[in-house]
Write a protein that holds these residues in place. Structure first.
Motif, PDB file in Angstrom:
ATOM      1  N   GLU A  49     -20.871 -14.947  -3.763  1.00 29.88           N
ATOM      2  CA  GLU A  49     -19.782 -14.799  -2.799  1.00 29.88           C
ATOM      3  C   GLU A  49     -19.816 -15.906  -1.748  1.00 29.88           C
ATOM      4  O   GLU A  49     -18.768 -16.423  -1.352  1.00 29.88           O
ATOM      5  CB  GLU A  49     -19.845 -13.427  -2.122  1.00 29.88           C
ATOM      6  N   CYS A  50     -21.013 -16.266  -1.297  1.00 33.15           N
ATOM      7  CA  CYS A  50     -21.118 -17.353  -0.315  1.00 33.15           C
ATOM      8  C   CYS A  50     -20.594 -18.661  -0.887  1.00 33.15           C
ATOM      9  O   CYS A  50     -19.836 -19.387  -0.222  1.00 33.15           O
ATOM     10  CB  CYS A  50     -22.570 -17.525   0.134  1.00 33.15           C
ATOM     11  N   ASP A  51     -20.987 -18.957  -2.105  1.00 32.29           N
ATOM     12  CA  ASP A  51     -20.517 -20.198  -2.734  1.00 32.29           C
ATOM     13  C   ASP A  51     -18.999 -20.204  -2.862  1.00 32.29           C
ATOM     14  O   ASP A  51     -18.342 -21.234  -2.650  1.00 32.29           O
ATOM     15  CB  ASP A  51     -21.159 -20.371  -4.116  1.00 32.29           C
ATOM     16  N   LYS A  52     -18.426 -19.071  -3.205  1.00 35.66           N
ATOM     17  CA  LYS A  52     -16.972 -18.977  -3.364  1.00 35.66           C
ATOM     18  C   LYS A  52     -16.258 -19.131  -2.022  1.00 35.66           C
ATOM     19  O   LYS A  52     -15.283 -19.883  -1.903  1.00 35.66           O
ATOM     20  CB  LYS A  52     -16.621 -17.633  -4.007  1.00 35.66           C
ATOM     21  N   LEU A  53     -16.763 -18.455  -0.994  1.00 35.93           N
ATOM     22  CA  LEU A  53     -16.123 -18.496   0.316  1.00 35.93           C
ATOM     23  C   LEU A  53     -16.282 -19.860   0.997  1.00 35.93           C
ATOM     24  O   LEU A  53     -15.415 -20.275   1.772  1.00 35.93           O
ATOM     25  CB  LEU A  53     -16.697 -17.395   1.216  1.00 35.93           C
ATOM     26  N   LYS A  54     -17.358 -20.546   0.698  1.00 41.29           N
ATOM     27  CA  LYS A  54     -17.591 -21.866   1.306  1.00 41.29           C
ATOM     28  C   LYS A  54     -16.574 -22.901   0.836  1.00 41.29           C
ATOM     29  O   LYS A  54     -16.356 -23.909   1.518  1.00 41.29           O
ATOM     30  CB  LYS A  54     -19.003 -22.353   0.983  1.00 41.29           C
ATOM     31  N   LYS A  55     -15.944 -22.647  -0.282  1.00 40.40           N
ATOM     32  CA  LYS A  55     -14.967 -23.611  -0.801  1.00 40.40           C
ATOM     33  C   LYS A  55     -13.714 -23.692   0.071  1.00 40.40           C
ATOM     34  O   LYS A  55     -13.031 -24.717   0.075  1.00 40.40           O
ATOM     35  CB  LYS A  55     -14.578 -23.236  -2.236  1.00 40.40           C
ATOM     36  N   THR A  56     -13.413 -22.617   0.797  1.00 39.36           N
ATOM     37  CA  THR A  56     -12.170 -22.589   1.582  1.00 39.36           C
ATOM     38  C   THR A  56     -12.405 -22.293   3.061  1.00 39.36           C
ATOM     39  O   THR A  56     -11.450 -22.083   3.816  1.00 39.36           O
ATOM     40  CB  THR A  56     -11.202 -21.525   1.020  1.00 39.36           C
ATOM     41  N   ASN A  57     -13.671 -22.265   3.486  1.00 43.90           N
ATOM     42  CA  ASN A  57     -13.973 -21.939   4.880  1.00 43.90           C
ATOM     43  C   ASN A  57     -15.036 -22.876   5.439  1.00 43.90           C
ATOM     44  O   ASN A  57     -15.846 -23.438   4.697  1.00 43.90           O
ATOM     45  CB  ASN A  57     -14.462 -20.487   4.990  1.00 43.90           C
ATOM     46  N   ASP A  58     -15.015 -23.003   6.759  1.00 45.10           N
ATOM     47  CA  ASP A  58     -16.030 -23.801   7.445  1.00 45.10           C
ATOM     48  C   ASP A  58     -17.298 -22.993   7.698  1.00 45.10           C
ATOM     49  O   ASP A  58     -18.397 -23.545   7.717  1.00 45.10           O
ATOM     50  CB  ASP A  58     -15.499 -24.309   8.791  1.00 45.10           C
TER      51      ASP A  58
END
Length: 207
Positions: free
Chosen positions: A73-82
Motif C-alpha cells: 500500500e505504501c508503494d502504491k500511495l507513494k506514486k501519487t502523493n508526497d
C-alpha cells in the motif's frame, strides 16, 4: 521523492491517531499531496477520514492494510502523493515490522505518563535494528507538572531524538478529531503554532 511517516507506540491512548491526523492536515495545508494509511484494526484514522469526507472535505487519499500489506500500500500511495502517514496498532511485534521497514521516519508519541515513557524502548529498539530514524513527540503534554518535568528529563538523559516542539494537553485536539478535522482548521491559537512547528521540524529533518 515521497516520504512515509509511521506513527508507532506500544501503549494505547498515547495519541497516535491524533498525531497522524493533524500531521496529514498540516502537510496538506502546506501544499503537499498526502495519503493516510490505517493499519490499526480499531480503524480510528479511517473513521476520522470518512467523517472528513462526509463533511465534503476531499483533500487526501486513504487506504487500509493488514500488517503484511503495508509495504504494498505504501508503494502504491507513494506514486501519487508526497507523504504517506501510517497509523499503527498499539503493540510492538512482528506485525509492526513491515510498517517500520517502509518508513522514512518513525514518530513515537509520549503523553505525560511514566507508563507511556516505559513503552518507548521497544519501539526504539525495533527501529534501531531496522536502521530507521525516530523522533519522539511529547503529546498531550502538561508543562509545569512534576511528572512532565520527570519525563522530559528522562528523555534528555536517554539520548533519544526528541522533537523540540511539544503538543499541549488541549481539548481542541479531541474536538476536531471527532469532527474529521485537524486543529489547524479551527483557526489560530497555541494549537496551530504547535502543529505547524512540528510539521516544519519534521520536514527539516527529512532534507
Amino acid at each position: 521523492m515521497a516520504h512515509v511517516l509511521t506513527v508507532a507506540q506500544q501503549k494505547g491512548g498515547s495519541g497516535k491517531t491524533t498525531l497522524a491526523a493533524n500531521l496529514a492536515v498540516a502537510l496538506t495545508r502546506a501544499g503537499h499531496a498526502v495519503a493516510v494509511l490505517d493499519t490499526d484494526p480499531q480503524g480510528s484514522l479511517g473513521r476520522w477520514f470518512m467523517t472528513r469526507r462526509e463533511a465534503g472535505i476531499e483533500d487526501m487519499d486513504f487506504a487500509t492494510a493488514s500488517a503484511w500489506g503495508v509495504s504494498y500500500e505504501c508503494d502504491k500511495l507513494k506514486k501519487t502523493n508526497d507523504f504517506v502517514i501510517v497509523d499503527t496498532p498499539p503493540k510492538v511485534d512482528s506485525d509492526l515490522r513491515p510498517a517500520l521497514r517502509s518508513s522514512d521516519m518513525i514518530l513515537v508519541p509520549v503523553a505525560t505518563s511514566q507508563v507511556d515513557l516505559w513503552a518507548v524502548d521497544s519501539v526504539l529498539d525495533m527501529a534501531d535494528r531496522l536502521k530507521k530514524p525516530t523522533m519522539i513527540v511529547l503529546n498531550r503534554f502538561k508543562k509545569g507538572t512534576r511528572v512532565g518535568d520527570e519525563i522530559d528529563a528522562a528523555l534528555k538523559d536517554s539520548g533519544a531524538d526528541r522533537a523540540r516542539t511539544v503538543l499541549g494537553n488541549r481539548v481542541v485536539y479531541v474536538e476536531t478529531l471527532g469532527q474529521g478535522r485537524g486543529v489547524l482548521e479551527r483557526g489560530k491559537g497555541a494549537w496551530s503554532t504547535e502543529v505547524e512547528a512540528l510539521r516544519d521540524e519534521i520536514l527539516a529533518s527529512l532534507t
